[in-house]
Design a protein around this motif. Structure first.
Motif, PDB file in Angstrom:
ATOM      1  N   LEU B  73       0.825  -1.217   0.000  1.00  0.00           N
ATOM      2  CA  LEU B  73       0.000   0.000   0.000  1.00  0.00           C
ATOM      3  C   LEU B  73       0.858   1.265   0.000  1.00  0.00           C
ATOM      4  CD1 LEU B  73      -2.883  -1.124   2.397  1.00  0.00           C
ATOM      5  CD2 LEU B  73      -2.940  -0.887  -0.099  1.00  0.00           C
ATOM      6  N   ILE B  74       2.037   1.189   0.617  1.00  0.00           N
ATOM      7  CA  ILE B  74       2.967   2.341   0.556  1.00  0.00           C
ATOM      8  C   ILE B  74       3.400   2.539  -0.898  1.00  0.00           C
ATOM      9  CG2 ILE B  74       5.246   3.194   1.252  1.00  0.00           C
ATOM     10  CD1 ILE B  74       4.869   1.729   3.917  1.00  0.00           C
ATOM     11  N   TRP B  79       2.890   5.381  -6.102  1.00  0.00           N
ATOM     12  CA  TRP B  79       2.468   5.335  -7.512  1.00  0.00           C
ATOM     13  C   TRP B  79       1.424   6.415  -7.792  1.00  0.00           C
ATOM     14  CZ3 TRP B  79      -2.200   3.912  -9.998  1.00  0.00           C
ATOM     15  CH2 TRP B  79      -2.081   3.763 -11.382  1.00  0.00           C
ATOM     16  N   ALA B  80       0.528   6.643  -6.820  1.00  0.00           N
ATOM     17  CA  ALA B  80      -0.494   7.693  -6.988  1.00  0.00           C
ATOM     18  C   ALA B  80       0.184   9.053  -7.175  1.00  0.00           C
ATOM     19  CB  ALA B  80      -1.424   7.710  -5.779  1.00  0.00           C
ATOM     20  N   ALA B  81       1.210   9.311  -6.368  1.00  0.00           N
ATOM     21  CA  ALA B  81       1.960  10.573  -6.515  1.00  0.00           C
ATOM     22  C   ALA B  81       2.606  10.624  -7.900  1.00  0.00           C
ATOM     23  CB  ALA B  81       3.027  10.680  -5.431  1.00  0.00           C
ATOM     24  N   PHE B  82       3.077   9.470  -8.353  1.00  0.00           N
ATOM     25  CA  PHE B  82       3.720   9.372  -9.673  1.00  0.00           C
ATOM     26  C   PHE B  82       2.710   9.630 -10.797  1.00  0.00           C
ATOM     27  CE2 PHE B  82       7.023   7.772 -12.471  1.00  0.00           C
ATOM     28  CZ  PHE B  82       8.159   8.039 -11.734  1.00  0.00           C
ATOM     29  N   VAL B  83       1.478   9.178 -10.602  1.00  0.00           N
ATOM     30  CA  VAL B  83       0.432   9.403 -11.612  1.00  0.00           C
ATOM     31  C   VAL B  83       0.162  10.899 -11.766  1.00  0.00           C
ATOM     32  CG1 VAL B  83      -2.048   9.118 -12.072  1.00  0.00           C
ATOM     33  CG2 VAL B  83      -0.687   7.161 -11.373  1.00  0.00           C
ATOM     34  N   VAL B  84       0.063  11.590 -10.615  1.00  0.00           N
ATOM     35  CA  VAL B  84      -0.166  13.043 -10.658  1.00  0.00           C
ATOM     36  C   VAL B  84       1.025  13.717 -11.347  1.00  0.00           C
ATOM     37  CG1 VAL B  84      -0.478  15.115  -9.248  1.00  0.00           C
ATOM     38  CG2 VAL B  84      -1.632  12.999  -8.611  1.00  0.00           C
ATOM     39  N   ALA B 205      -5.816  11.239  -5.081  1.00  0.00           N
ATOM     40  CA  ALA B 205      -5.500  11.074  -3.650  1.00  0.00           C
ATOM     41  C   ALA B 205      -6.662  10.400  -2.918  1.00  0.00           C
ATOM     42  CB  ALA B 205      -5.201  12.439  -3.034  1.00  0.00           C
ATOM     43  N   LEU B 206      -7.904  10.813  -3.233  1.00  0.00           N
ATOM     44  CA  LEU B 206      -9.063  10.240  -2.532  1.00  0.00           C
ATOM     45  C   LEU B 206      -9.264   8.761  -2.875  1.00  0.00           C
ATOM     46  CD1 LEU B 206     -11.648  13.185  -2.670  1.00  0.00           C
ATOM     47  CD2 LEU B 206     -10.413  12.308  -0.687  1.00  0.00           C
ATOM     48  N   TRP B 207      -9.028   8.418  -4.148  1.00  0.00           N
ATOM     49  CA  TRP B 207      -9.149   6.995  -4.519  1.00  0.00           C
ATOM     50  C   TRP B 207      -8.048   6.174  -3.847  1.00  0.00           C
ATOM     51  CZ3 TRP B 207     -13.166   4.475  -5.587  1.00  0.00           C
ATOM     52  CH2 TRP B 207     -14.189   5.003  -6.378  1.00  0.00           C
ATOM     53  N   THR B 208      -6.871   6.777  -3.752  1.00  0.00           N
ATOM     54  CA  THR B 208      -5.772   6.064  -3.081  1.00  0.00           C
ATOM     55  C   THR B 208      -6.144   5.814  -1.621  1.00  0.00           C
ATOM     56  OG1 THR B 208      -4.248   7.237  -4.518  1.00  0.00           O
ATOM     57  CG2 THR B 208      -3.284   6.124  -2.627  1.00  0.00           C
ATOM     58  N   ALA B 287      10.580   7.441  -3.943  1.00  0.00           N
ATOM     59  CA  ALA B 287      11.188   7.216  -2.622  1.00  0.00           C
ATOM     60  C   ALA B 287      10.205   6.472  -1.725  1.00  0.00           C
ATOM     61  CB  ALA B 287      11.572   8.554  -2.002  1.00  0.00           C
ATOM     62  N   SER B 288       8.938   6.894  -1.772  1.00  0.00           N
ATOM     63  CA  SER B 288       7.916   6.236  -0.956  1.00  0.00           C
ATOM     64  C   SER B 288       7.788   4.764  -1.371  1.00  0.00           C
ATOM     65  CB  SER B 288       6.598   6.983  -1.128  1.00  0.00           C
ATOM     66  OG  SER B 288       5.519   6.175  -0.804  1.00  0.00           O
ATOM     67  N   ALA B 289       7.752   4.546  -2.692  1.00  0.00           N
ATOM     68  CA  ALA B 289       7.623   3.163  -3.194  1.00  0.00           C
ATOM     69  C   ALA B 289       8.820   2.317  -2.772  1.00  0.00           C
ATOM     70  CB  ALA B 289       7.483   3.172  -4.710  1.00  0.00           C
ATOM     71  N   ALA B 290      10.018   2.932  -2.805  1.00  0.00           N
ATOM     72  CA  ALA B 290      11.220   2.181  -2.425  1.00  0.00           C
ATOM     73  C   ALA B 290      11.139   1.752  -0.962  1.00  0.00           C
ATOM     74  CB  ALA B 290      12.459   3.041  -2.662  1.00  0.00           C
TER      75      ALA B 290
END
Lengths: 106, 303
Positions: B73-74, B79-84, B205-208, B287-290
């Motif tokens: 989930l992290i 990935w959500a940040a990456f999509v934006v 963000a809300l869907w995430t 970084a978050s994904a890592a």
């Protein structure tokens, strides 16, 4: 707890003199160490010390909660002070030797 | 809410419950009137530290299976940040081909194609991950789980509807404008486009949040968990490739067509605010994904 200006060492040193709440702690530390702890650093260190059982909270007076050092806290502070004293002794001894050497060379 | 109370909200609720009143009294005793900047920044830094400790402690308290899920989930949040950020990159790179000669086009074209292809594969990876969780989701719903997740899902659905409506308005308006008007020449359109971009970011963000809130309540069998962990790792690898390809695209464009970024020639001038924001978001997402992948690897070893 190695450096003398570490917030935990400063807090334990202050509480070794008797229980204090946050404001009194910060004032005391400022007086005896010349260190101004920010609220985040002060309460971060209080949290850590309480979790490790080195200090404990007394019943709150109004909203203010006094803290006191525990037996484990006294032991930890004694060890930290001994370690600092050992370092201070080594430093003083080496300084004295270097002064003597310089005098001889002069 | 006062400024002091707002600053105290930087701390996790459990911490505030324990120390909040005491800290508020300390602030009242120590600072009359407005808090000095140094004290405010100390509170913010302290709050961030306590959140990090809280998250670490919550993570460590989970069983290994829970840690794999939390790690995945992290990665999803990254990935959500990456999509934006990717939407920003798509806007920045619009019509870049027309600024290049046939010869100087090769490297940017390849780099851009890599970003696009890997983005498609990454999207598929996320879809596969979601599909794998569907049986567990159905079990949750059939056991009366809808009220628990309804608020998050409904909020995201409403945001999606608003974003869809705004998208239609933006597209309709865009069709009536020239390329120059669409790219900063029309202040009204620029404002609407910015609002739309903000809505897209909020919707993602809300869907995430909805997916994370739902996934936390799912009971996933071990093989599904391991598959989710592997997919999250592949997704992170995809994000790394996209980041590198985007950097190559930018460097090639800055060198071959610096005027494309609207500044003077030279690599330094090619750092526009939009590009900086996009790059920061991409790096933060990766970084978050890592961090998530490291957590997954540690948890899988303990399973």
């Amino acid at each position: 707890m190695r450096r003398p200006n570490d917030p935990p060492v400063l807090i334990l040193t202050s509480l070794a003199d008797g229980p204090k709440h946050g404001h009194a702690l910060a004032k005391d530390i400022e007086q005896f160490a010349g260190v101004t702890l920010g609220p985040g650093a002060l309460y971060g260190a209080i949290t850590r010390l309480e979790e490790r059982g080195l200090i404990e909270a007394l019943p709150a007076e109004d909203r203010r909660r006094p803290y006191r050092i525990t037996a484990a806290g006294s032991t930890a502070l004694t060890a930290a002070v001994a370690e600092m004293r050992r370092l201070a002794d080594v430093g003083a001894e080496r300084l004295a030797r270097s002064v003597t050497r310089r005098r001889r060379l002069a | 809410m006062t400024g002091r109370a707002r600053l105290l909200r930087c701390y996790p609720p459990a911490w505030r419950e324990r120390y909040g009143d005491d800290l508020a009294a300390y602030l009242d005793d120590t600072y009359a009137g407005r808090l000095p900047l140094r004290a405010a920044s100390s509170l913010v830094a302290g709050g961030v530290r306590e959140w990090v400790r809280f998250i670490r402690a919550s993570f460590a308290a989970l069983p290994a299976a829970g840690r794999v899920r939390a790690g995945a989930l992290i990665v999803l949040a990254g990935w959500a940040a990456f999509v934006v950020a990717g939407s920003g990159f798509a806007k920045i790179s619009e019509h870049f081909d027309s600024s290049l000669s046939a010869r100087s086009r090769i490297v940017p074209d390849i780099a851009y194609a890599v970003v696009q292809d890997v983005a498609t594969v990454s999207g598929l990876i996320v879809v596969i991950g979601l599909v794998l969780a569907v049986p567990a989701l159905l079990r949750l719903l059939s056991s009366g789980g809808w009220p628990v997740i309804r608020r998050h899902v409904m909020r995201a659905a409403v945001a999606s509807a608003v974003t869809a409506g705004t998208t239609i308005a933006v597209a309709a308006w865009a069709h009536q404008l020239s390329a120059a008007q669409r790219n900063g020449g029309n202040a009204g359109y620029a404002a609407l486009f910015l609002a739309w971009a903000g809505l897209v970011a909020v919707t993602v963000a809300l869907w995430t949040v909805a997916v994370i809130g739902t996934a936390r309540r799912l009971t996933l069998p071990r093989p599904v968990l391991l598959a989710e962990g592997a997919l999250a790792t592949a997704l992170t690898l995809g994000m790394l490739i996209m980041l590198v390809a985007a950097a190559v695209w930018w460097a090639a464009m800055a060198s071959a067509a610096p005027s494309f970024f609207g500044g003077a020639p030279g690599i330094g001038a090619a750092w526009t605010p939009q590009l900086l924001a996009t790059a920061t978001l991409m790096v933060a997402g990766l970084a978050s994904a890592a961090v998530g992948v490291v957590r997954i690897a540690q948890a899988v070893r303990a399973m």
